[in-house]
Design a protein around this motif. Structure first.
Motif, short mmCIF file in Angstrom:
data_model
loop_
_atom_site.label_atom_id
_atom_site.label_comp_id
_atom_site.label_asym_id
_atom_site.label_seq_id
_atom_site.Cartn_x
_atom_site.Cartn_y
_atom_site.Cartn_z
N GLY A 43 0.67 -1.20 0.01
CA GLY A 43 -0.02 -0.16 0.06
C GLY A 43 0.76 1.31 -0.01
O GLY A 43 1.84 1.44 -0.75
N ALA A 44 0.44 2.31 0.74
CA ALA A 44 1.18 3.54 0.84
C ALA A 44 2.53 3.41 1.62
O ALA A 44 3.02 4.27 1.66
CB ALA A 44 0.19 4.53 1.50
N ASN A 57 0.48 8.41 3.76
CA ASN A 57 1.05 9.74 3.35
C ASN A 57 0.14 10.68 3.54
O ASN A 57 0.25 11.87 3.06
CB ASN A 57 1.64 9.38 1.93
N THR A 59 -3.03 10.78 2.18
CA THR A 59 -4.36 10.48 1.23
C THR A 59 -5.41 9.72 2.16
O THR A 59 -5.11 8.86 2.92
CB THR A 59 -3.78 9.74 0.01
N GLN A 62 -6.81 5.04 2.78
CA GLN A 62 -5.74 4.51 1.92
C GLN A 62 -5.03 3.62 3.28
O GLN A 62 -5.18 3.80 4.48
CB GLN A 62 -4.38 5.53 2.21
C1 LIG Z 1 0.21 8.78 -1.53
O1 LIG Z 1 0.29 7.23 -1.68
C2 LIG Z 1 -0.43 7.20 -2.82
C3 LIG Z 1 -0.25 5.60 -3.07
O2 LIG Z 1 -0.60 4.83 -2.20
C4 LIG Z 1 0.00 8.00 -3.97
O3 LIG Z 1 -0.92 7.65 -5.14
C5 LIG Z 1 -0.08 9.44 -3.83
O4 LIG Z 1 0.32 10.38 -4.80
C6 LIG Z 1 0.60 9.76 -2.63
N1 LIG Z 1 0.39 10.99 -2.02
C7 LIG Z 1 1.45 11.71 -1.51
C8 LIG Z 1 1.05 13.23 -1.32
O5 LIG Z 1 2.59 11.12 -1.75
#
Ligand SMILES: *[C@@H]1O[C@H](CO)[C@@H](O)[C@H](O)[C@H]1NC(C)=O
Ligand SMILES: *[C@@H]1O[C@H](CO)[C@@H](O)[C@H](O)[C@H]1NC(C)=O
Ligand SMILES: *[C@@H]1O[C@H](CO)[C@@H](O)[C@H](O)[C@H]1NC(C)=O
Ligand SMILES: *[C@@H]1O[C@H](CO)[C@@H](O)[C@H](O)[C@H]1NC(C)=O
Ligand SMILES: *[C@@H]1O[C@H](CO)[C@@H](O)[C@H](O)[C@H]1NC(C)=O
Ligand SMILES: *[C@@H]1O[C@H](CO)[C@@H](O)[C@H](O)[C@H]1NC(C)=O
Length: 684
Positions: A43-44, A57, A59, A62
């Protein structure tokens, strides 16, 4: 399978075995930060360059997972497994500790779910849903099922009633379920404070440490929380017995799960340690990466720390300026009373006048008269050029009547009258606002300051006719009889086209047509006062005609109405002219020598004779302004002037004596106005 693939497969297997063996060998790991650490991320989840494990992050909706890559053996090997006494010995003692931080971007006291330390049969929890399931479950169907084989410690920042959450800031022990077996609000029992409980806020953005300890023998699970830097409290936040032998499988994966819900949240893990059959190594707080700058409430409070003093200063300045304004207004002492409402349009705010005259700067001073100073100004809104006369007055008695008269005079409209635009009233002052006359007053031209141009006869005659016209308007044409009471050269102003305009109605008196003139305090200017005023005290149109007569002589001769010779003797201009009349010769040699003979003899002689007629000592013998106009226009033949010097000089002398007896101490040469004797209000 190709050779290369086989080699790499073997290598991977070897590494994997080594990792498991490594853990089995020393039975623990320790990460003071995650820089360069090999974690399985889903995932993130990311490892930041400075070594933070960033699970989410910010979002919304998530999930992020991070697992220690090799599986960990938390169960005893079959060889060590004892039969009989029980399965509780099946799961080894283990402990894990980690440092985390939760940052919310929201202004509310809400974070999007929290951080979970999880022991699961597989590392791939990517089917776990973010909203409400903390990334652990893929829907309600699996929640609570024993097949999950899930042991978790949650740091939950959302209160979900479905799972009987106690609040939105709690710690729980979860087995196969989102509903905690045990939970308590976030906080710790402070050993340095006699074990007193201290609340903690999970979403504060501050780094905090968790210890999870499982005793395989007693099956006791302890969960302890404390701010980072605080020694592990002796008393755990949660302590309960849970037989994990049916939960934890032979090969398990240990890691973290995090999820944001509808609120933007960032979850961080700063350090992590783990031990099987031995305590987890102590995390060195000094070696941990730093939490990112807060964007949370503490961020806002930081903003407030900066903004508050600024705000306070701004507020203070605002209040101070308010006080100054109020005080200024108070100091201006601008008066405004109910009765003035009807004069509203004529009322000009003091602040406008103050601005117009640049705070009554000396450079805007046009002159100082008997009544006060006159300033030039430009009204802020209309950009209209004005003359502002500041007149002091002491008493407020009769003020209403006076203002009423001022306003009436303001209604006068004539091309030979200086327009009064309005007034403003202060405590001891009245401000009268007039049209600005760019060419100043006539006396300056007559008694030239050297650099003033000499007025031609044509100009003078035009001025005379203009003033006659204005005075006629005042006496007869307007709805009321206006007695100006102070006709003189210095009250005649010249507009941009050198048209004469009668100004300064400071002494003017209004009467209804046909009514008796009231006795007033003597007002006017020495040399222009009709003799009967000194006896009766009554001003009338005919006293204006007397002054107008003197004015005619003045304009024609360029001499002041009263002159003092070197011996101190006083000479009246009227007497001088009438003395010539006595000799039955027209005093053409009295015409202003600066004209250098350039004048219309007929007009000049007419004006001189008219001047004498108007300033006749006997009021009944003076013409009205209507007649004056007719004489000037040649519509009426001028009457024979009967030389009667006796009466002239006698009465002139009487006038002089009368004036003397009024004890005018003002210097004659300064042409002092005795109008100061009259206050605006008294005697009215
Ligand atoms: C946060 O993570 C997602 C993928 O999980 C990505 O698509 C998104 O751009 C990221 N946002 C930032 C602000 O880094
Ligand atoms: C990380 O660990 C996994 C599983 O053990 C392994 O396959 C991978 O090669 C490792 N990566 C690095 C960079 O060590
Ligand atoms: C061990 O225990 C299980 C049930 O708990 C039993 O079925 C089994 O026979 C036991 N084995 C021995 C060697 O005692
Ligand atoms: C994790 O599981 C999902 C669904 O089961 C699967 O699609 C995905 O490939 C898996 N990821 C890895 C890295 O194994
Ligand atoms: C949840 O996951 C299980 C197995 O991991 C699967 O059998 C089930 O269908 C999934 N449910 C949903 C709603 O995705
Ligand atoms: C759990 O905490 C209690 C004290 O409340 C302590 O006696 C016990 O040893 C702890 N157990 C573990 C496994 O740390």
């Amino acid at each position: 399978m190709t050779g290369t693939k086989y080699v790499s497969w073997c290598l991977a297997l070897l590494l994997r075995l080594a990792a498991v063996a490594g853990l089995a060998d020393d039975g623990q790991f320790l990460y003071n930060g995650f820089a360069g650490v090999n974690l399985t991320l889903y995932g993130a989840a990311r490892i930041t360059p400075n070594g933070l494990l960033k699970l989410t992050n910010g979002t919304v909706q998530q999930t992020g997972h991070a697992f220690y890559p090799p599986p960990v053996r938390l169960r005893r090997t079959p060889s060590t497994k004892t039969n009989g006494t029980g399965n509780e010995k099946a799961v080894l003692s283990f402990s894990s500790s980690f440092v985390f931080g939760i940052v919310t971007a929201d202004t509310q006291d809400l974070g999007g779910h929290g951080v979970v330390l999880v022991v699961a049969p597989r590392a791939n929890l990517s089917t776990g849903l973010a909203n409400n399931y903390m990334g652990l479950f893929n829907g309600t169907g699996s929640v609570g099922s024993a097949s999950n084989h899930l042991f978790a410690v949650e740091l939950d920042t959302i209160q979900n009633p479905d799972f009987r959450d106690i609040n939105n800031n709690h710690v729980g022990i979860n087995i196969n379920d989102l509903a905690s077996r045990d939970n308590d609000k976030a906080g710790y029992y402070d050993d340095d404070d006699d074990g007193r409980f201290h609340d903690m806020t999970l979403i504060s953005g501050d780094a905090m440490q968790v210890w999870v300890d499982y005793d395989g023998d007693t099956t006791r699970v302890n969960v302890t929380l404390a701010p980072l830097g605080v020694r592990k409290p002796a008393r755990p936040l949660l302590s309960a017995t849970h037989d994990l032998s049916t939960v934890i499988m032979g090969e398990s994966y240990i890691g973290f799960s995090s999820a944001t819900g509808t609120l933007s949240t960032q979850h961080y893990v700063l350090g992590w340690s783990f031990g099987v059959d031995m305590p987890a190594p102590a995390i060195d707080a000094a070696k941990l990466p730093k939490m990112p700058k807060r964007r949370t409430r503490s961020d806002q409070s930081k903003t407030m720390v900066i903004a508050l003093p600024i705000l306070s200063v701004v507020l203070l300045l605002f209040m101070v300026s308010c006080v100054i304004l109020v005080r200024k207004r108070y100091n201006y002492g601008e008066l405004r009373e109910d009765w003035e409402v009807e004069f509203g349009p004529h009322r000009i705010p003091y602040k406008d006048l103050r601005r117009a005259t640049e705070r009554f700067k000396n450079k805007n001073l046009l002159g100082v008269g008997g009544f006060g100073r006159v300033y030039k100004g430009v009204l802020p809104k209309s950009r209209l050029e004005v003359a502002v006369k500041r007149v002091s007055h002491e008493s407020s008695q009769g003020m209403k009547e006076f203002v009423a008269e001022v306003v009436s005079i303001g209604r006068l409209r004539h091309r030979n009258i200086v327009q009064l635009l309005g007034y403003c009233r202060l405590k001891n002052e009245l401000l009268l606002v007039y049209d600005y006359m760019p060419n100043g007053s006539l006396d300056k031209y007559l008694y030239g300051h050297n650099n003033m141009p000499v007025l031609s006869w044509a100009q003078r005659f035009l001025i005379i006719k203009g003033i006659a016209s204005g005075l006629y308007y005042l006496h007869e044409e307007w709805e009321q009889v206006v007695v100006h009471r102070d006709i003189k050269a210095s009250n005649v102003l010249l507009d941009s086209e050198m048209n004469a305009r009668l100004g300064d109605f400071g002494l003017a008196k209004l009467y209804n047509h046909g009514s008796d003139m009231q006795t007033t305090i003597i007002a006017g200017t020495l040399g222009y006062l009709a003799p009967e005023i000194t006896r009766t005290g009554k001003a009338s149109p005919l006293t204006d005609v007397f002054a107008f007569g003197v004015f005619l002589l003045e304009v024609t001769t360029g001499r002041k109405p009263v002159e003092r010779d070197t011996e101190g003797g006083i000479h009246m201009l009227v007497d001088l002219i009438s003395a010539h009349l006595d000799r039955e010769t027209l005093p053409m040699d009295m015409v202003d020598p600066r004209l250098e003979g350039e004048y219309n003899t007929d007009e000049a002689s007419l004006v001189l004779k008219l001047g004498l007629l108007c300033s006749h000592p006997l009021p009944d013998l003076r013409p009205s302004m209507r007649q004056v106009m007719q004489y000037l226009d040649g519509q009426l033949p001028f009457p024979e002037l009967v030389p009667s010097h006796t009466s002239f000089s006698m009465l002139s002398m009487a006038q002089s004596r009368g004036l003397d007896s009024y004890a005018i101490s003002k210097s004659l040469s300064s042409m002092a106005s005795i109008s100061q004797l009259s206050s605006f209000s008294s005697g009215r």
